[in-house]
Design a protein around this motif. Structure first.
Motif, mmCIF file in Angstrom:
data_model
loop_
_atom_site.group_PDB
_atom_site.id
_atom_site.type_symbol
_atom_site.label_atom_id
_atom_site.label_comp_id
_atom_site.label_asym_id
_atom_site.label_seq_id
_atom_site.Cartn_x
_atom_site.Cartn_y
_atom_site.Cartn_z
ATOM 1 N N VAL A 1 0.847 -1.198 0.000
ATOM 2 C CA VAL A 1 0.000 0.000 0.000
ATOM 3 C C VAL A 1 0.883 1.249 0.000
ATOM 4 C CG1 VAL A 1 -1.594 1.382 1.415
ATOM 5 C CG2 VAL A 1 -2.055 -1.052 1.014
ATOM 6 N N LEU A 2 1.871 1.273 0.900
ATOM 7 C CA LEU A 2 2.789 2.423 0.954
ATOM 8 C C LEU A 2 3.546 2.593 -0.353
ATOM 9 C CD1 LEU A 2 4.242 2.030 4.569
ATOM 10 C CD2 LEU A 2 2.680 3.808 3.746
ATOM 11 N N THR B 1 4.367 5.608 -5.260
ATOM 12 C CA THR B 1 4.747 5.648 -6.676
ATOM 13 C C THR B 1 3.616 6.211 -7.547
ATOM 14 O OG1 THR B 1 4.152 3.312 -6.967
ATOM 15 C CG2 THR B 1 6.465 3.791 -6.474
ATOM 16 N N ALA B 2 2.372 5.870 -7.232
ATOM 17 C CA ALA B 2 1.249 6.419 -8.010
ATOM 18 C C ALA B 2 1.167 7.933 -7.831
ATOM 19 C CB ALA B 2 -0.066 5.760 -7.584
ATOM 20 N N ALA B 3 1.302 8.398 -6.598
ATOM 21 C CA ALA B 3 1.254 9.844 -6.343
ATOM 22 C C ALA B 3 2.365 10.563 -7.094
ATOM 23 C CB ALA B 3 1.350 10.118 -4.843
ATOM 24 N N ASN B 4 3.550 9.976 -7.100
ATOM 25 C CA ASN B 4 4.678 10.573 -7.810
ATOM 26 C C ASN B 4 4.403 10.641 -9.312
ATOM 27 O OD1 ASN B 4 7.477 11.574 -7.896
ATOM 28 N ND2 ASN B 4 7.844 9.673 -9.015
ATOM 29 N N LYS B 5 3.849 9.586 -9.865
ATOM 30 C CA LYS B 5 3.548 9.568 -11.307
ATOM 31 C C LYS B 5 2.461 10.584 -11.649
ATOM 32 C CE LYS B 5 4.871 4.755 -11.982
ATOM 33 N NZ LYS B 5 5.085 4.169 -10.670
ATOM 34 N N ILE B 6 1.450 10.691 -10.797
ATOM 35 C CA ILE B 6 0.365 11.640 -11.041
ATOM 36 C C ILE B 6 0.859 13.075 -10.868
ATOM 37 C CG2 ILE B 6 -1.858 12.469 -10.148
ATOM 38 C CD1 ILE B 6 -2.413 9.442 -9.444
ATOM 39 N N TRP B 7 1.621 13.309 -9.817
ATOM 40 C CA TRP B 7 2.141 14.649 -9.543
ATOM 41 C C TRP B 7 3.016 15.145 -10.692
ATOM 42 C CZ3 TRP B 7 0.984 18.284 -6.163
ATOM 43 C CH2 TRP B 7 1.881 19.329 -5.981
ATOM 44 N N LEU C 1 -3.213 2.337 -7.846
ATOM 45 C CA LEU C 1 -4.263 2.793 -6.925
ATOM 46 C C LEU C 1 -5.353 1.735 -6.755
ATOM 47 C CD1 LEU C 1 -4.531 6.541 -7.977
ATOM 48 C CD2 LEU C 1 -3.487 5.605 -5.887
ATOM 49 N N LEU C 2 -5.710 1.052 -7.827
ATOM 50 C CA LEU C 2 -6.682 -0.032 -7.735
ATOM 51 C C LEU C 2 -6.146 -1.149 -6.834
ATOM 52 C CD1 LEU C 2 -9.270 -1.541 -8.622
ATOM 53 C CD2 LEU C 2 -7.971 -2.364 -10.596
ATOM 54 N N THR C 3 -4.896 -1.501 -7.020
ATOM 55 C CA THR C 3 -4.278 -2.537 -6.198
ATOM 56 C C THR C 3 -4.267 -2.113 -4.729
ATOM 57 O OG1 THR C 3 -2.935 -3.259 -8.063
ATOM 58 C CG2 THR C 3 -2.185 -3.930 -5.878
ATOM 59 N N THR C 4 -3.960 -0.853 -4.473
ATOM 60 C CA THR C 4 -3.976 -0.338 -3.110
ATOM 61 C C THR C 4 -5.368 -0.478 -2.501
ATOM 62 O OG1 THR C 4 -2.184 1.222 -3.536
ATOM 63 C CG2 THR C 4 -3.657 1.748 -1.717
ATOM 64 N N ALA C 5 -6.393 -0.091 -3.242
ATOM 65 C CA ALA C 5 -7.765 -0.201 -2.736
ATOM 66 C C ALA C 5 -8.119 -1.660 -2.428
ATOM 67 C CB ALA C 5 -8.744 0.385 -3.750
ATOM 68 N N LEU C 6 -7.721 -2.565 -3.295
ATOM 69 C CA LEU C 6 -7.988 -3.984 -3.059
ATOM 70 C C LEU C 6 -7.255 -4.487 -1.821
ATOM 71 C CD1 LEU C 6 -7.838 -5.262 -6.733
ATOM 72 C CD2 LEU C 6 -9.854 -5.304 -5.229
ATOM 73 N N LEU C 7 -6.011 -4.075 -1.648
ATOM 74 C CA LEU C 7 -5.233 -4.506 -0.481
ATOM 75 C C LEU C 7 -5.832 -3.992 0.827
ATOM 76 C CD1 LEU C 7 -1.627 -4.012 -1.888
ATOM 77 C CD2 LEU C 7 -2.680 -6.201 -1.240
ATOM 78 N N LEU C 8 -6.466 -2.846 0.781
ATOM 79 C CA LEU C 8 -7.063 -2.265 1.989
ATOM 80 C C LEU C 8 -8.440 -2.853 2.307
ATOM 81 C CD1 LEU C 8 -6.024 1.468 1.531
ATOM 82 C CD2 LEU C 8 -5.122 -0.179 3.210
ATOM 83 N N SER C 9 -9.000 -3.598 1.377
ATOM 84 C CA SER C 9 -10.312 -4.209 1.572
ATOM 85 C C SER C 9 -10.139 -5.672 1.980
ATOM 86 C CB SER C 9 -11.100 -4.132 0.268
ATOM 87 O OG SER C 9 -12.185 -5.014 0.296
ATOM 88 N N PRO C 10 -10.721 -6.068 3.100
ATOM 89 C CA PRO C 10 -10.605 -7.489 3.493
ATOM 90 C C PRO C 10 -11.127 -8.436 2.410
ATOM 91 C CG PRO C 10 -11.539 -6.192 5.284
ATOM 92 C CD PRO C 10 -11.456 -5.279 4.085
ATOM 93 N N VAL C 11 -12.171 -8.022 1.699
ATOM 94 C CA VAL C 11 -12.740 -8.858 0.641
ATOM 95 C C VAL C 11 -11.815 -8.910 -0.573
ATOM 96 C CG1 VAL C 11 -14.712 -9.093 -0.934
ATOM 97 C CG2 VAL C 11 -15.075 -8.364 1.423
#
Length: 144
Positions: A16-17, A22-28, A59-69
């Motif tokens: 997640v970190l 890396t996503a924030a850096n690419k977007i920024w 970001l999608l992967t991060t969201a999935l990792l943060l979701s127990p499901v």
């Protein structure tokens, strides 16, 4: 089994970190990221598509990792992303003389060899997390 669950959680949060960073850096620095991609072998004309797809996938992967499901799928996506990133890094090191780097912060301070090692460590961590997650699922099934 409890320690395996803790290890999977730790590895998940490390991803997640990593992916948020890396996503924030690419977007920024999107225009710079897209320009660097446009100069790379193989990518070239697909640079705009890939410039949108990579941070979106992170970001999608991060969201999935943060979701127990979604954690199991998030771990699989983490493995896939690290395989792609590491494979491309290896390709670049083996076949390209001029290696542009679009990495930000701490990662930009790594040599190409160190960057590959860094990626390989995260690749191994993803495999460990997937394996432990499977063990946890099997243990839950056996209790039923």
């Amino acid at each position: 089994m409890k320690y395996k669950s803790i290890i999977v959680d730790i590895i998940g949060y490390l991803f997640v970190l990593l992916f948020l960073y890396t996503a924030a850096n690419k977007i920024w620095r999107f225009h710079n990221f897209e320009w660097v991609l446009s100069t790379l072998p193989v990518i070239g004309r697909l640079s705009k598509l890939i410039a949108f797809a990579v941070p979106t996938a992170e970001l999608l992967t991060t969201a999935l990792l943060l979701s127990p499901v979604g954690r199991k799928v998030g771990l699989l996506f983490s493995l896939l992303l690290m395989l792609i990133f590491t494979g491309y890094l290896l390709f670049m090191v083996m076949y390209t003389n001029d290696l542009p780097c679009n990495c930000g912060g701490v990662i930009s301070k790594l040599s190409w060899k160190q960057h590959i090692i860094f990626n390989l460590v995260f690749l191994i961590l993803s495999i460990i997390a997937i394996r432990f997650d499977q063990d946890i699922a099997r243990a839950k099934q056996a209790k039923r």
